[in-house]
Motif scaffolding. Structure first.
Motif, PDB file in Angstrom:
ATOM      1  N   TYR A  10       0.876  -1.169   0.000  1.00 42.82           N
ATOM      2  CA  TYR A  10       0.000   0.000   0.000  1.00 42.82           C
ATOM      3  C   TYR A  10       0.912   1.218   0.000  1.00 42.82           C
ATOM      4  O   TYR A  10       1.763   1.366   0.876  1.00 42.82           O
ATOM      5  N   ASP A  38      -2.827  -2.641  -2.864  1.00 45.39           N
ATOM      6  CA  ASP A  38      -4.117  -2.550  -2.179  1.00 45.39           C
ATOM      7  C   ASP A  38      -4.673  -1.132  -2.225  1.00 45.39           C
ATOM      8  O   ASP A  38      -4.808  -0.478  -1.199  1.00 45.39           O
ATOM      9  N   ASN A  64      -8.547   0.498  -1.099  1.00 40.04           N
ATOM     10  CA  ASN A  64      -7.795  -0.078   0.010  1.00 40.04           C
ATOM     11  C   ASN A  64      -8.767  -0.859   0.877  1.00 40.04           C
ATOM     12  O   ASN A  64      -9.624  -0.295   1.528  1.00 40.04           O
ATOM     13  N   GLU A  65      -8.638  -2.179   0.848  1.00 43.21           N
ATOM     14  CA  GLU A  65      -9.533  -3.041   1.620  1.00 43.21           C
ATOM     15  C   GLU A  65      -8.800  -3.838   2.682  1.00 43.21           C
ATOM     16  O   GLU A  65      -9.403  -4.646   3.371  1.00 43.21           O
ATOM     17  N   GLY A  66      -7.515  -3.650   2.806  1.00 47.32           N
ATOM     18  CA  GLY A  66      -6.756  -4.322   3.847  1.00 47.32           C
ATOM     19  C   GLY A  66      -5.851  -5.415   3.321  1.00 47.32           C
ATOM     20  O   GLY A  66      -6.062  -5.980   2.248  1.00 47.32           O
ATOM     21  N   LYS A  67      -4.848  -5.693   4.116  1.00 49.31           N
ATOM     22  CA  LYS A  67      -3.837  -6.674   3.745  1.00 49.31           C
ATOM     23  C   LYS A  67      -4.421  -8.068   3.560  1.00 49.31           C
ATOM     24  O   LYS A  67      -4.003  -8.813   2.675  1.00 49.31           O
ATOM     25  N   GLY A  68      -5.409  -8.436   4.367  1.00 47.45           N
ATOM     26  CA  GLY A  68      -6.018  -9.755   4.248  1.00 47.45           C
ATOM     27  C   GLY A  68      -6.670  -9.970   2.893  1.00 47.45           C
ATOM     28  O   GLY A  68      -6.515 -11.024   2.276  1.00 47.45           O
ATOM     29  N   GLU A 170     -11.001 -10.057   6.702  1.00 47.18           N
ATOM     30  CA  GLU A 170     -10.434  -9.310   5.594  1.00 47.18           C
ATOM     31  C   GLU A 170      -9.211  -8.495   5.955  1.00 47.18           C
ATOM     32  O   GLU A 170      -8.458  -8.089   5.100  1.00 47.18           O
ATOM     33  N   ARG A 171      -9.016  -8.220   7.202  1.00 49.09           N
ATOM     34  CA  ARG A 171      -7.824  -7.460   7.610  1.00 49.09           C
ATOM     35  C   ARG A 171      -6.724  -8.459   7.914  1.00 49.09           C
ATOM     36  O   ARG A 171      -6.914  -9.663   7.832  1.00 49.09           O
ATOM     37  N   PHE A 172      -5.568  -7.991   8.320  1.00 46.92           N
ATOM     38  CA  PHE A 172      -4.475  -8.910   8.580  1.00 46.92           C
ATOM     39  C   PHE A 172      -4.630  -9.535   9.936  1.00 46.92           C
ATOM     40  O   PHE A 172      -4.948  -8.952  10.908  1.00 46.92           O
TER      41      PHE A 172
END
Length: 172
Positions: A10, A38, A64-68, A170-172
């Motif tokens: 990102y 992302d 940007n929706e997150g690392k996951g 969805e996040r890390f």
């Protein structure tokens, strides 16, 4: 090294280019490098074009929706484009060196997830605090001590990629 290196990013900068140049300079080098952007937007165009010019695959997400979410997309891509090939994930912001990525890649291929621990002096303060807390919890639950449960440097066996791409969250 018969792995794909997957780098979720990102707002990538020059450190990403340096890391990829170092990775590709190893003999043997990875089968490929896949960069998942992302939602960085147009400000990342120059860096990501340079990454593509190095021969890497660049997948871009509009938001940007997150690392996951980025990792899941990368896992799906690798499973489809490189069936049977393990994946090593790493952060593209300088937390992991090419030599560290290579060391984790060399330990892949045994059917297990491999975690690469960062040195605490190379870890952002927020990550250090979270790491200590999760490490204590992990040790209390499992009886095993890990020095960096939050690391982004991991090797995943090819057989887990489809499952990982559907894992809830969805996040890390």
């Amino acid at each position: 090294m018969s792995v794909i290196v997957l780098l979720p990013v990102y707002r990538p900068g020059q450190r990403l280019l340096s890391l990829i140049t170092d990775l590709l300079g190893y003999d043997p080098n990875p089968i490929g490098v896949v960069v998942i952007d992302d939602g960085s937007g147009p400000s990342a165009d120059a860096v990501l074009t340079a990454v593509r010019d190095l021969g890497c695959t660049v997948l871009r997400r509009p938001d940007n929706e997150g690392k996951g979410v980025a990792l899941k997309r990368g896992f799906r891509h690798v499973a489809a484009a490189y069936p049977g090939v393990d994946v090593v994930t790493a952060d593209g912001d300088g937390q992991h060196r090419a030599a560290d990525i290579r060391a984790v890649a060399e330990r892949s291929g045994r059917g297990s997830v491999v975690l690469g621990a960062r040195r605490f002096d190379r870890m952002p303060l927020r990550s250090r605090v979270g790491n200590v807390a999760v490490d204590l919890l992990f040790r209390g639950v499992t009886g095993r001590a890990l020095t960096d449960t939050q690391t982004g440097l991991r090797a995943y066996p090819a057989g887990l990629l489809t499952w990982l791409s559907t894992f809830p969250g969805e996040r890390f």
